[in-house]
Write an enzyme that holds these catalytic residues in place. Structure first.
Site, PDB file in Angstrom:
ATOM      1  N   LYS A  55       0.835  -1.200   0.000  1.00 45.63           N
ATOM      2  CA  LYS A  55       0.000   0.000   0.000  1.00 45.63           C
ATOM      3  C   LYS A  55       0.879   1.262   0.000  1.00 45.63           C
ATOM      4  CE  LYS A  55      -3.712  -2.308  -0.444  1.00 45.63           C
ATOM      5  NZ  LYS A  55      -4.404  -3.114   0.525  1.00 45.63           N
TER       6      LYS A  55
HETATM    7  C1  LIG Z   1      -5.490  -4.160   0.836  1.00 50.65           C
HETATM    8  C2  LIG Z   1      -6.963  -3.949   0.839  1.00 50.65           C
HETATM    9  C3  LIG Z   1      -7.764  -4.261   1.948  1.00 50.65           C
HETATM   10  C4  LIG Z   1      -7.259  -5.013   3.132  1.00 50.65           C
HETATM   11  O1  LIG Z   1      -6.176  -4.421   3.746  1.00 50.65           O
HETATM   12  P1  LIG Z   1      -5.372  -5.257   4.859  1.00 50.65           P
HETATM   13  O2  LIG Z   1      -4.631  -4.184   5.593  1.00 50.65           O
HETATM   14  O3  LIG Z   1      -4.474  -6.204   4.125  1.00 50.65           O
HETATM   15  O4  LIG Z   1      -6.371  -5.942   5.703  1.00 50.65           O
HETATM   16  C5  LIG Z   1      -9.097  -3.929   1.928  1.00 50.65           C
HETATM   17  N1  LIG Z   1      -9.644  -3.347   0.856  1.00 50.65           N
HETATM   18  C6  LIG Z   1      -8.925  -3.061  -0.247  1.00 50.65           C
HETATM   19  C7  LIG Z   1      -9.592  -2.399  -1.397  1.00 50.65           C
HETATM   20  C8  LIG Z   1      -7.566  -3.371  -0.290  1.00 50.65           C
HETATM   21  O5  LIG Z   1      -6.863  -3.129  -1.396  1.00 50.65           O
END
Ligand SMILES: *Cc1c(COP(=O)(O)O)cnc(C)c1O
Length: 411
Positions: free
Chosen positions: A202
């Protein structure tokens, strides 16, 4: 440029950018004797709400209660906690986009509520407000918009629908740090809660981690309680208290969703770099927009003028003129040493969601079509100008009539 390609190492689809400050802060945490949720998690929370509130919010908005940031060990946990705190439960329906990661929707099922998936706007790939409104039933309780790829969903329309129908709004902002909508950062809008992800790929990362932000004191209180076993005092509070502090009460069957100080130590420094990361990602996106013209590709729409796009993803779509399909395109890129991915395999195609709700691709024509043609190219701050050029050149080669031969001959 086709023959005698120099040997280049594989360019991965995503890479975190962890600096020496992050490493030093983790070491400091390890040496401090306090490795789980404690002072660094608290500081990360304070820094995070300050980051969001530092930017003046949308003009004309009345003064709002202070934003509270609550650190959790994933965005999935944060989404679960936010919906739980808003009272979502069995018999309720929650509307979200089919064009997302399964975490957005699975949390609804954790609570025994039902997921109603709707189609997207074919330009932005974010949830289509008209479809949201058409999907509302007497059981609908909440909406979960996703700021796909880092571009804000149509929050004006969505918040208006929510208000008209008395629905809660939890923004899945896993891609959206920092993203603005009408000049205000996502996280400061008029929804009930917003959830960010610090997963490895991210825009900022803590390895695993997430943050819930809300202006509702009662929602914040419930989330803090439920993130740590439903205990009314957390461990740091008890172990640092100056009065005998072994006593606590369990007031609900809570979860184990707290963020460690080791992870928060990384987050504190990643957050300081969030703006610079965003500028680097925007530069790469602009570079792609120039380097990928004249190809049978639909490029991602930029943010509206003056708005921030977090550019978590750079999603291109093959047009009808493309000589090859999506899978072959990815294979050729791979043969040329370029990592690529697909965002997303829509939820309506996954067996669980498809079978549970008897979903058919025709119900999601825009998402389905996007999925069949979509490829995410590498975009992250550690990419050099040369890396971006190399991806653009590989895309050109892969889409050339003889791209397969070239790709096969590449080192
Ligand atoms: C990465 C992601 C999540 C989940 O994030 P985590 O921190 O891995 O739980 C939820 N929604 C979207 C759209 C994502 O890309």
């Amino acid at each position: 440029m086709n023959e005698a390609l120099p040997f280049l190492p594989f360019l991965p689809f995503a890479l975190p950018d962890i600096g020496e400050d992050e490493i030093a802060e983790v070491v400091d945490t390890l040496r401090s004797g306090w490795v789980t949720t404690g002072p660094k998690a608290k500081r990360f929370e304070q820094d995070f709400s300050a980051f969001l509130e530092a930017r003046p919010s949308a003009k004309g908005q009345p003064a709002l209660p202070a934003l509270q940031a609550i650190a959790v060990n994933s965005a999935t946990a944060g989404l679960h906690l936010a919906l739980e705190a808003l009272g979502i439960g069995p018999g309720d329906e929650v509307i979200t986009t089919t064009h997302t990661f399964t975490a957005t929707a699975e949390v609804v099922r954790y609570l025994g509520a039902d997921v109603v998936l709707v189609d997207i706007d074919p330009q932005t790939l974010t949830i289509d407000p008209a479809r949201v409104e058409a999907a509302i039933t007497p059981r609908t309780r909440a909406l979960i918009p996703v700021h796909f790829g880092g571009l804000a969903a149509d929050m004006g329309a969505l918040l208006a629908i929510a208000e008209r129908h008395g629905l809660k709004v939890v923004e899945d902002a896993a891609h959206a740090l920092p993203t603005t909508y009408r000049g205000a950062l996502v996280g400061t809008l008029a929804s009930d809660a917003t959830v960010f992800s610090f997963y490895a790929n991210k825009t900022i990362t803590t390895g695993e981690g997430g943050m819930v932000v809300t202006r509702h004191a009662e929602v914040a209180r419930r989330i803090k309680l439920m993130r740590l076993h439903g205990m009314n005092r957390d461990a740091f509070d008890r172990f640092t208290a100056t009065v005998p502090s072994w006593y606590y009460e369990v007031v609900a069957p809570g979860f184990k969703y707290n963020l460690t100080d080791i992870a928060a130590a990384i987050g504190i420094h990643q957050l300081k770099r969030a703006q610079a990361f965003c500028e680097q990602r925007a530069r790469i996106a602009a570079h792609y927009a120039k380097g990928l013209t004249g190809l049978p590709l639909l490029l991602p729409p930029p943010a509206p003028a003056g708005e921030l796009h977090a550019w978590h993803l750079y999603v291109v779509r093959l047009t009808d003129d493309a000589p090859i399909g999506r899978d072959a395109f990815i294979e050729r890129l791979f043969a040329l040493g370029i990592g690529a991915s697909v965002h997303y395999i829509p939820l309506h195609l996954h067996p669980y969601w498809r079978d549970r709700y008897a979903l058919r691709p025709e119900q999601f024509a825009h998402s389905q079509r996007a999925y069949e043609r979509t490829v995410s190219l590498p975009i992250y701050p550690r990419m050099s100008e040369a890396d971006v050029e190399r991806v653009a050149a590989a895309v050109r080669t892969a889409l050339a009539a003889d791209g397969a031969l070239i790709a096969a001959g590449a080192p």
